[in-house]
Design a protein around this motif. Structure first.
Motif, PDB file in Angstrom:
ATOM      1  N   UNK A   1      -6.720   8.801   1.143  1.00  0.00           N
ATOM      2  CA  UNK A   1      -8.135   8.996   0.787  1.00  0.00           C
ATOM      3  C   UNK A   1      -8.690   7.769   0.072  1.00  0.00           C
ATOM      4  N   UNK A   2      -7.900   7.158  -0.784  1.00  0.00           N
ATOM      5  CA  UNK A   2      -8.352   5.955  -1.500  1.00  0.00           C
ATOM      6  C   UNK A   2      -8.642   4.815  -0.525  1.00  0.00           C
ATOM      7  N   UNK A   3      -7.800   4.671   0.499  1.00  0.00           N
ATOM      8  CA  UNK A   3      -8.056   3.637   1.519  1.00  0.00           C
ATOM      9  C   UNK A   3      -9.343   3.927   2.277  1.00  0.00           C
ATOM     10  N   UNK A   4      -9.593   5.198   2.604  1.00  0.00           N
ATOM     11  CA  UNK A   4     -10.838   5.558   3.304  1.00  0.00           C
ATOM     12  C   UNK A   4     -12.043   5.277   2.407  1.00  0.00           C
ATOM     13  N   UNK A   5     -11.933   5.633   1.114  1.00  0.00           N
ATOM     14  CA  UNK A   5     -13.053   5.369   0.186  1.00  0.00           C
ATOM     15  C   UNK A   5     -13.313   3.878   0.060  1.00  0.00           C
TER      16      UNK A   5
END
Length: 69
Positions: free
Chosen positions: A38-42
């Motif tokens: 999720x952090x990579x997507x954000x």
């Protein structure tokens, strides 16, 4: 990322969301693969959030689904 279909899911509060990826809840201690994904997507500008699917014992990375009019 997996090649599985990306279904819409109902998450808390009746919000409709698109599932980007699923992760088993039994990751090794100290490992947070759903949060890292999720952090990579954000970082790429996508409003990804991690939610728990209690029935499937899995973490889901979701983004808000477009509202169907």
């Amino acid at each position: 990322m997996s090649s599985r279909a990306r279904p819409k899911a109902e998450v808390a509060g009746g919000m409709s969301a698109k599932v980007l990826e699923r992760f088993p809840a039994g990751a090794p201690r100290g490992s947070w693969p759903a949060e890292e994904f999720a952090a990579r997507r954000r970082a790429e500008g996508e409003p990804a959030t991690v939610v728990m699917d209690l029935k499937e014992d899995a973490f889901l990375v979701v983004v808000p689904a477009p509202e169907d009019d």
